[in-house]
Design an enzyme around this catalytic site. Structure first.
Site, PDB file in Angstrom:
ATOM      1  CG  ASP A  46      -1.914  -1.210   1.089  1.00  0.00           C
ATOM      2  OD1 ASP A  46      -2.020  -1.855   0.081  1.00  0.00           O
ATOM      3  OD2 ASP A  46      -2.853  -0.954   2.037  1.00  0.00           O
ATOM      4  CE1 TYR A  49      -2.349   1.449  -7.168  1.00  0.00           C
ATOM      5  CE2 TYR A  49      -3.133   3.059  -5.557  1.00  0.00           C
ATOM      6  CZ  TYR A  49      -3.229   2.065  -6.661  1.00  0.00           C
ATOM      7  OH  TYR A  49      -4.288   2.509  -7.632  1.00  0.00           O
ATOM      8  CG  ASP A  50      -1.144   5.162  -0.496  1.00  0.00           C
ATOM      9  OD1 ASP A  50      -1.934   4.997  -1.417  1.00  0.00           O
ATOM     10  OD2 ASP A  50      -1.283   4.824   0.542  1.00  0.00           O
ATOM     11  CB  SER A  95     -11.997   7.343  -4.598  1.00  0.00           C
ATOM     12  OG  SER A  95     -11.211   8.013  -5.203  1.00  0.00           O
ATOM     13  CG  LEU A  96     -12.844   9.536   0.418  1.00  0.00           C
ATOM     14  CD1 LEU A  96     -13.277   8.904   1.796  1.00  0.00           C
ATOM     15  CD2 LEU A  96     -14.038  10.816   0.137  1.00  0.00           C
ATOM     16  NE  ARG A 150     -13.942   2.096  -5.298  1.00  0.00           N
ATOM     17  CZ  ARG A 150     -13.135   3.143  -5.025  1.00  0.00           C
ATOM     18  NH1 ARG A 150     -13.716   4.350  -4.536  1.00  0.00           N
ATOM     19  NH2 ARG A 150     -11.939   2.585  -4.893  1.00  0.00           N
ATOM     20  CD  GLU A 187     -14.308  -0.585   2.808  1.00  0.00           C
ATOM     21  OE1 GLU A 187     -15.387   0.390   2.255  1.00  0.00           O
ATOM     22  OE2 GLU A 187     -13.395  -0.736   2.251  1.00  0.00           O
ATOM     23  CE1 TYR A 239     -18.207   3.977   2.774  1.00  0.00           C
ATOM     24  CE2 TYR A 239     -17.480   2.433   4.246  1.00  0.00           C
ATOM     25  CZ  TYR A 239     -17.438   2.819   2.950  1.00  0.00           C
ATOM     26  OH  TYR A 239     -16.740   2.352   1.972  1.00  0.00           O
ATOM     27  CE  LYS A 303     -17.871   9.514   4.962  1.00  0.00           C
ATOM     28  NZ  LYS A 303     -18.833   8.394   5.180  1.00  0.00           N
ATOM     29  CB  CYS A 421      22.410 -26.389   0.394  1.00  0.00           C
ATOM     30  SG  CYS A 421      20.802 -26.835   1.034  1.00  0.00           S
ATOM     31  CB  CYS A 424      21.358 -31.136   1.395  1.00  0.00           C
ATOM     32  SG  CYS A 424      21.784 -30.128  -0.131  1.00  0.00           S
ATOM     33  CB  CYS A 445      18.441 -30.527  -1.070  1.00  0.00           C
ATOM     34  SG  CYS A 445      18.141 -29.303  -0.050  1.00  0.00           S
TER      35      CYS A 445
HETATM   36  S1  IVH Z   1     -17.141   7.481   2.261  1.00  0.00           S
HETATM   37  C1  IVH Z   1     -17.788  10.155  -1.294  1.00  0.00           C
HETATM   38  N1  IVH Z   1     -16.725   6.513   4.663  1.00  0.00           N
HETATM   39  O1  IVH Z   1     -12.652   4.508   1.244  1.00  0.00           O
HETATM   40  C2  IVH Z   1     -17.328   9.337  -0.276  1.00  0.00           C
HETATM   41  N2  IVH Z   1     -15.429   5.449   2.672  1.00  0.00           N
HETATM   42  O2  IVH Z   1     -10.965   6.263  -0.591  1.00  0.00           O
HETATM   43  C3  IVH Z   1     -17.291   7.811  -0.428  1.00  0.00           C
HETATM   44  N3  IVH Z   1     -13.883   3.753   3.246  1.00  0.00           N
HETATM   45  O3  IVH Z   1     -14.333   3.656  -1.464  1.00  0.00           O
HETATM   46  C4  IVH Z   1     -16.783   7.137   0.358  1.00  0.00           C
HETATM   47  N4  IVH Z   1     -14.215   3.791   5.380  1.00  0.00           N
HETATM   48  O4  IVH Z   1     -13.847   1.743   0.122  1.00  0.00           O
HETATM   49  C5  IVH Z   1     -16.294   6.606   3.272  1.00  0.00           C
HETATM   50  N5  IVH Z   1     -16.382   5.776   6.709  1.00  0.00           N
HETATM   51  C6  IVH Z   1     -15.926   5.488   5.330  1.00  0.00           C
HETATM   52  C7  IVH Z   1     -14.835   4.657   4.705  1.00  0.00           C
HETATM   53  C8  IVH Z   1     -14.806   4.800   3.627  1.00  0.00           C
HETATM   54  C9  IVH Z   1     -13.638   3.333   4.398  1.00  0.00           C
HETATM   55  C10 IVH Z   1     -13.262   3.583   1.751  1.00  0.00           C
HETATM   56  C11 IVH Z   1     -14.194   3.267   0.837  1.00  0.00           C
HETATM   57  C12 IVH Z   1     -14.113   4.224  -0.384  1.00  0.00           C
HETATM   58  C13 IVH Z   1     -12.529   4.563  -0.073  1.00  0.00           C
HETATM   59  C14 IVH Z   1     -12.347   5.972  -0.725  1.00  0.00           C
END
Ligand code: IVH
Length: 697
Positions: A46, A49-50, A95-96, A150, A187, A239, A303, A421, A424, A445
């Site tokens: 992860d 990737y990030d 996504s966020l 999704r 989730e 959520y 949020k 090794c 062996c 071996c």
């Molecule tokens: S809200 C427009 N709330 O994070 C907002 N997402 O990076 C939509 N996730 O696809 C998502 N916990 O798979 C929201 N409390 C939470 C979350 C959450 C995990 C995941 C979810 C989403 C991804 C966004």
């Protein structure tokens, strides 16, 4: 990660370099997305990737005109390419944006205030970010009617039957204020405990363990057979919502309260925060609690609480302006290297492993870490008794980041990589241009012999139920099974009531945990495997580099084991090298395998007990689509995607996942998207489902 990631500051990049790097990142992330989303089998951590994502964003910010059409910043998830039915999502699942520090969090709050042009405090919810996969569950008149993943955000995969197997999801809601139609989103995840239990089971059944709870959850939910999903322990939390007939709430907190009242699980750690300080406090609290939670979380989602404000804030291209994900750093810890030892794999590869002073990293006890290879130890200068920083980035197997040099003790010892090794004593040789050193002992071996036995009985090879990894190890140590052919003499060697057998013989039913029944079951599953398909047999031999796909190619081209084996013994490579997909290096390994007398002996013994079915290639090479490349898109009416693909390959066609100039036909089903568009742009012939059926009749 491409080397350039570590090399240059974004500010120092030339335009040409930036362009090349953006291309690299796009390709790398597309590959990583497929591994992660479609195959549930990631190869990037992860954190890696990030890092790629961040680098991409930084370069794009400096060179906005270089943003690619296929830029990772524009994508949500991976394109769909699976055998699930598709479900369109009217309200897309977005996504966020990610942030990584408290400074960025404060900046986010300020930017929301600036946008709304207010100095007042704004309420935010703070919700643990579950590390699982998101779902959309649709209720009509209180009844759960469908559910999807999704997918790419606009179209998801139909997982209705699968999600119904998760206990805490109500199938019917009778609350009077439950909307006529509502999509609930949340989730699906797997707890750490259930994850470990599942992996133990996987290993005992010779199946591949999952890398982390997220993959286990995805792999369990995305099953074409819902019975498999049912046998796995999954949990879920709600959520947010998607389409809804009437909204009865004015804020996120009210929504969370409502869903809880309706009987859906919501996260007990969700908080409503009235000031920046409270938000920061919630972050710190959760970071503290994180390791003790029974499930993995990878951050916090904030949020804006008030829906009217959310509405005013609106959306950027693919993320809301009113929410953000605050990602935690990968869980790290410092611990002591007690020892470095070397493990020997099936093909003799020597892999160094660090034994660590056991330490809790994010709720998981860690006592080993792989050090990859000889050069890696040198590069990081890791010595026995050193203190090292380890990191668990979502994955169970931790990485060693580096040595804490200030803590290097006086008695730290350099690790001399063995040239023999450790199992062996045979020479361990490192070929030029190879990173790994290998034991030359072959089957003499014990480590290689055990690993090869495990491979022989594994699912894609002989698939012998009842002979799990642990049993193979025990049987090998007790000399009950030393080589693959011993498996087939097990039954005749067992029992016997003459004096010799009673004293010396094998009495499997007397083993601890065994009984007459389990022994008979084992014998039956072994007997069942006395006929075996050619590709399975070739794969089971465990020839280096020969995976299941290569075994299939060999089977297709030689059709008969003897033809293949004789050609290899005579080092006749003409046919082998003409196979598309088999190269020189692989051919060399195959020839080497057949040069080894030990291997020939095992093959000849096995053939006394095992019938290898000649491979019948039923492909119709004269069909109208033979040799053509096809792409399927959209939902087919009479065929599932898997059936359609199988039909096409049985007719000698290649099925590809994406449309390119190499594509001959695109079969277009219902609700087809970008692939159909691309086909018409490229002038590629499209077929309806019935036209396709006509062609393959
Ligand atoms: S809200 C427009 N709330 O994070 C907002 N997402 O990076 C939509 N996730 O696809 C998502 N916990 O798979 C929201 N409390 C939470 C979350 C959450 C995990 C995941 C979810 C989403 C991804 C966004």
């Amino acid at each position: 990660m491409p080397a350039s990631i570590r090399m240059k500051d974004v500010l120092d990049l030339t335009e040409l370099e930036a362009k090349a790097e953006l291309e690299n990142i796009a390709l790398e992330m597309a590959k990583a997305d497929i591994a992660y989303y479609q195959n549930d089998d990631p190869y990037l951590t992860d954190a890696a990737y990030d890092a790629l994502k961040l680098r991409n964003e930084q370069i794009e910010a400096r060179f906005p005109h270089l943003v690619r059409a296929d830029s990772p910043s524009k994508k949500i998830g991976a394109p769909l390419q699976s055998d699930f039915k598709k479900i369109a999502l009217k309200v897309p699942m977005l996504s966020l944006a990610d942030i990584f520090s408290v400074e960025e969090l404060k900046e986010f709050v300020s930017s929301v205030r600036r946008f709304l042009n207010t100095d007042e405090n704004i309420d935010f919810t703070s919700e643990p970010k579950m590390d699982g996969l998101s779902f959309n569950a649709r209720y009509e008149h209180g009844k759960l009617v469908s559910a999807s993943t999704r997918g790419d955000g606009k179209t998801g995969e139909d997982i209705t039957e699968n999600i119904k197997t998760i206990e805490r999801l109500p199938h019917l809601v009778t609350a009077p204020d439950f909307p006529d139609m509502i999509e609930l989103r949340g989730e699906v995840y797997m707890s750490k405990a259930d994850f470990f239990a599942l992996n133990e089971l996987q290993i005992s059944q010779n199946k591949k363990p999952f890398a982390n709870p997220r993959n286990a959850a995805a792999g369990s939910l995305r099953q074409l057979d819902p019975n498999i999903t049912k046998s796995r322990k999954l949990s879920l939390l709600v959520y947010t919502w998607g389409e809804v007939s009437n909204i009865l709430w004015h804020s996120q907190a009210e929504f969370l309260q409502k869903v809880k009242e309706w009987g859906f699980p919501v996260n007990p750690y969700n908080k409503l925060c009235h000031s920046v300080d409270e938000i920061v406090q919630s972050f710190e609290n959760l970071q503290q609690t994180r390791a003790d939670l029974p499930y993995d979380i990878d951050g916090i989602v904030y949020k804006v609480n008030d829906l009217a404000l959310q509405q005013r804030l609106g959306f950027l291209t693919r993320t809301p302006r009113w929410a953000i994900a605050h990602k935690f750093e990968a869980e790290k810890a410092v611990t002591k290297v007690l020892n470095i030892r070397v493990q020997v794999g099936r093909t003799g590869a020597l892999t160094p492993v660090a034994d660590l002073e056991p330490i809790n990293v994010g709720g998981v006890m860690v006592s080993h870490a792989t050090l990859h290879n000889e050069d890696e130890i040198k590069r990081k200068d890791i010595r026995i008794h050193d203190y090292v920083t380890i990191q668990r980035a979502g994955d169970v197997i931790p990485q060693v980041l580096g040595v804490v040099i200030e803590k290097r003790p006086a008695d730290s010892k350099e690790f001399i990589f063995p040239t023999v090794c450790p199992e062996c004593g045979a020479h361990a040789i490192r070929e030029e241009d190879e990173a790994v050193r290998r034991c030359t002992g072959g089957l003499s071996c014990p480590a290689q012999a055990i690993e090869r036995l495990k491979h022989f009985v594994s699912r894609e090879a002989f698939n012998i139920e009842g002979l799990g990894a642990k049993i193979i190890e025990d049987f090998f140590k007790e000399k009950i099974i030393s080589r693959p052919d011993d498996i087939f003499t097990l039954e005749e060697r067992n029992g016997g009531d003459d004096l010799f057998s009673l004293v010396q013989g094998l009495h499997l039913e007397q083993r601890e945990g065994w009984g007459e029944k389990s022994v008979q079951n084992l014998f039956k599953s072994i007997r069942d495997k006395r006929r075996i398909s050619l590709p399975r047999f070739i794969y089971a031999l465990g020839i280096r580099q020969v995976g299941i796909a290569t075994a299939l190619l060999i089977a297709k081209n030689y059709a008969d084991f003897d033809l293949f084996a004789n050609a290899m013994k005579a080092e006749d490579l003409s046919k082998l090298l003409s196979i598309d997909g088999i190269g020189e290096a692989m051919a060399r390994d195959i020839i080497e395998f057949f040069k080894e007398p030990h291997n020939l002996q095992i093959i000849s013994n096995l053939r006394k007990y095992v019938n290898i079915e000649p491979f019948v290639d039923t492909t119709d090479y004269h069909s109208k689509i033979a040799g053509k490349t096809l792409v399927f898109t959209g939902t087919l009416e009479t065929l599932t995607r898997a059936e359609a693909k199988a039909k096409a390959s049985a007719m000698g066609a290649k099925v590809a996942g994406s449309v390119s100039s190499q594509t001959d036909f695109v079969v277009v089903g219902k609700d087809a998207g970008s692939k159909a568009k691309k086909a018409s742009e490229l002038g590629i012939q499209t077929l309806t489902e019935s036209e396709f059926l006509e062609l393959v009749k």
